[in-house]
Design a protein around this motif. Structure first.
Motif, mmCIF file in Angstrom:
data_model
loop_
_atom_site.group_PDB
_atom_site.id
_atom_site.type_symbol
_atom_site.label_atom_id
_atom_site.label_comp_id
_atom_site.label_asym_id
_atom_site.label_seq_id
_atom_site.Cartn_x
_atom_site.Cartn_y
_atom_site.Cartn_z
ATOM 1 N N UNK A 50 25.930 -19.467 -16.055
ATOM 2 C CA UNK A 50 26.021 -18.396 -17.036
ATOM 3 C C UNK A 50 25.303 -17.148 -16.553
ATOM 4 N N UNK A 51 24.104 -17.321 -15.962
ATOM 5 C CA UNK A 51 23.347 -16.173 -15.453
ATOM 6 C C UNK A 51 24.096 -15.514 -14.301
ATOM 7 N N UNK A 52 24.595 -16.320 -13.362
ATOM 8 C CA UNK A 52 25.295 -15.778 -12.197
ATOM 9 C C UNK A 52 26.549 -15.031 -12.618
ATOM 10 N N UNK A 53 27.346 -15.634 -13.484
ATOM 11 C CA UNK A 53 28.609 -15.003 -13.904
ATOM 12 C C UNK A 53 28.334 -13.726 -14.687
ATOM 13 N N UNK A 54 27.372 -13.774 -15.606
ATOM 14 C CA UNK A 54 27.049 -12.583 -16.391
ATOM 15 C C UNK A 54 26.551 -11.446 -15.503
ATOM 16 N N UNK A 55 25.747 -11.787 -14.504
ATOM 17 C CA UNK A 55 25.235 -10.764 -13.589
ATOM 18 C C UNK A 55 26.365 -10.100 -12.816
ATOM 19 N N UNK A 76 27.880 -6.075 -17.833
ATOM 20 C CA UNK A 76 26.703 -5.206 -17.870
ATOM 21 C C UNK A 76 26.118 -5.270 -19.276
ATOM 22 N N UNK A 77 24.811 -5.037 -19.409
ATOM 23 C CA UNK A 77 24.200 -5.074 -20.740
ATOM 24 C C UNK A 77 24.579 -3.852 -21.563
ATOM 25 N N UNK A 78 24.385 -3.937 -22.859
ATOM 26 C CA UNK A 78 24.670 -2.805 -23.733
ATOM 27 C C UNK A 78 23.736 -1.642 -23.399
ATOM 28 N N UNK A 90 16.305 -7.855 -19.534
ATOM 29 C CA UNK A 90 17.531 -7.866 -20.329
ATOM 30 C C UNK A 90 18.269 -9.199 -20.188
ATOM 31 N N UNK A 91 18.308 -9.754 -18.969
ATOM 32 C CA UNK A 91 18.988 -11.030 -18.795
ATOM 33 C C UNK A 91 18.205 -12.158 -19.464
ATOM 34 N N UNK A 92 16.880 -12.084 -19.436
ATOM 35 C CA UNK A 92 16.067 -13.090 -20.112
ATOM 36 C C UNK A 92 16.309 -13.050 -21.614
ATOM 37 N N UNK A 93 16.404 -11.841 -22.162
ATOM 38 C CA UNK A 93 16.676 -11.711 -23.591
ATOM 39 C C UNK A 93 18.042 -12.274 -23.950
ATOM 40 N N UNK A 94 19.031 -12.052 -23.077
ATOM 41 C CA UNK A 94 20.392 -12.529 -23.343
ATOM 42 C C UNK A 94 20.472 -14.053 -23.292
#
Length: 363
Positions: free
Chosen positions: A98-103, A107-109, A118-122
């Motif tokens: 999930x982390x790899x694909x999202x990265x 992109x974050x809002x 931001x990724x930790x919060x997500x």
């Protein structure tokens, strides 16, 4: 009786496992390590031998055996990297994916790229966990590099021409990578620099005073790394022609001279074409537009910048030129050629992959 070797671990997939492995293996932006491990397991599940799978995927049989056994023992979680000594990891393979694909694919809002916070919060993972995942898969969302694709209609022909000179230089000839480092500034810091001390780096003011500029003309010998150079206060056709004359006087008369240069205007003027016509042992080869990376002298300029110019302090152009001449002489006392390994086919294939990624990102 013929020996058959140690029997392979039986590897059978459930429908869910096969679907997950296929997703990991075919996603173009997946981390390559996880994608390769998924392809290994899928191939092994077809009943093929380790050697056959290794030959097909371009890895060693030991690598195939390792990931076959890891999957049989721990299923999908077994495809993660070995845990480090200490407390067992509580992060699952699904969370890592999930982390790899999202990265890679989002992109974050209200931001252009992900930060660890931001990724930790997500994801609900810690910042340090996000950092470790990114390090493992060599993801650096905080960094970005610029590029510009060549629009040269003769791009392919020029790549083959220049790379051919690097990999298979003509006999009885010298190949020189030629360019100018123009507008080199003589910069003096506005205040004295504090020298480095234990526990404290060198400290210099961010502002400086300009004391003029010079231009460095250089011809890098791709065979032995030696450099022919000249310094001129201006950067015009007349200075480039003077530099060609110096090259002509320096290179032994029995050798042909192949010059690799970019598409700067002073390299193509009628005066230069006339000079080349009068010196038939010279052949000028142009790199494609926006392809300075193909010219080896650019790497040499980078060494000069890192060693001398970046942190230099010069209160006159004369002092700057004296230091440059000293640096070039020291280089030529112990020259280092650059080893070119990429073929033209390798370069074009890599460019093709880049274009496919760009076009895919635009859809």
């Amino acid at each position: 009786m013929a020996r058959t070797g140690r029997p392979k671990a039986v590897l059978e997939l459930t429908a869910d496992e096969r679907e997950q492995l296929q997703r990991w293996a075919r996603r173009a932006t997946s981390a390559q390590a996880l994608a390769m491990r998924s392809r290994i397991v899928l191939a092994c599940a077809q009943g093929r031998s380790n050697t056959a799978v290794a030959d097909d995927l371009g890895v060693s049989p030991q690598t195939v055996g390792k990931w076959r056994a890891r999957f049989v023992q721990a299923r999908l979680d077994g495809l993660a990297d070995d845990p480090r000594p200490g407390r067992p990891s509580s992060i699952t393979a699904e969370q890592v994916e999930d982390v790899v694909v999202a990265t890679l694919e989002s992109t974050p809002a209200n931001a252009t790229h992900w930060s660890r916070a931001k990724m930790a919060e997500r994801t609900g993972l810690s910042r340090s966990s996000i950092g470790r995942i990114w390090k493992t898969f060599e993801l650096k969302p905080h960094r970005a590099e610029t590029f510009k694709l060549s629009n040269d209609p003769l791009f392919v022909e020029k790549v083959f021409d220049v790379v051919g000179l690097y990999l298979n230089p003509p006999e009885g000839a010298v190949v020189l990578s030629v360019d100018e480092k123009s507008q080199v500034q003589a910069l003096a810091r506005s205040q004295p620099t504090f020298p480095m001390m234990p526990g404290m780096p060198e400290r210099a003011t961010h502002d400086y005073v300009r004391h003029g500029t010079t231009s460095l003309f250089a011809a890098f010998n791709t065979a032995d790394g030696t450099v022919i150079s000249s310094l001129h206060r201006r950067h015009r056709t007349i200075e480039f022609k003077k530099f060609l004359t110096k090259i002509d006087a320096t290179v032994p008369a029995h050798l042909q001279v192949h010059l690799i240069a970019d598409n700067y205007g002073t390299h193509k003027t009628p005066a230069i074409k006339t000079w080349l016509a009068r010196h038939p042992r010279f052949t000028l080869h142009h790199t494609p537009t926006y392809s300075s990376w193909l010219n080896q002298v650019e790497r040499w300029f980078a060494y000069l910048t890192e060693d001398l110019l970046q942190r230099g302090d010069h209160r006159s152009v004369h002092a700057l030129e004296a230091d440059i001449r000293t640096w070039v002489k020291a280089w030529n006392d112990n020259p280092r050629p650059f080893i070119w390994t990429k073929t033209a086919e390798d370069i074009l294939e890599r460019l093709g992959r880049l274009l496919r990624r760009i076009n895919g990102a635009g859809h």
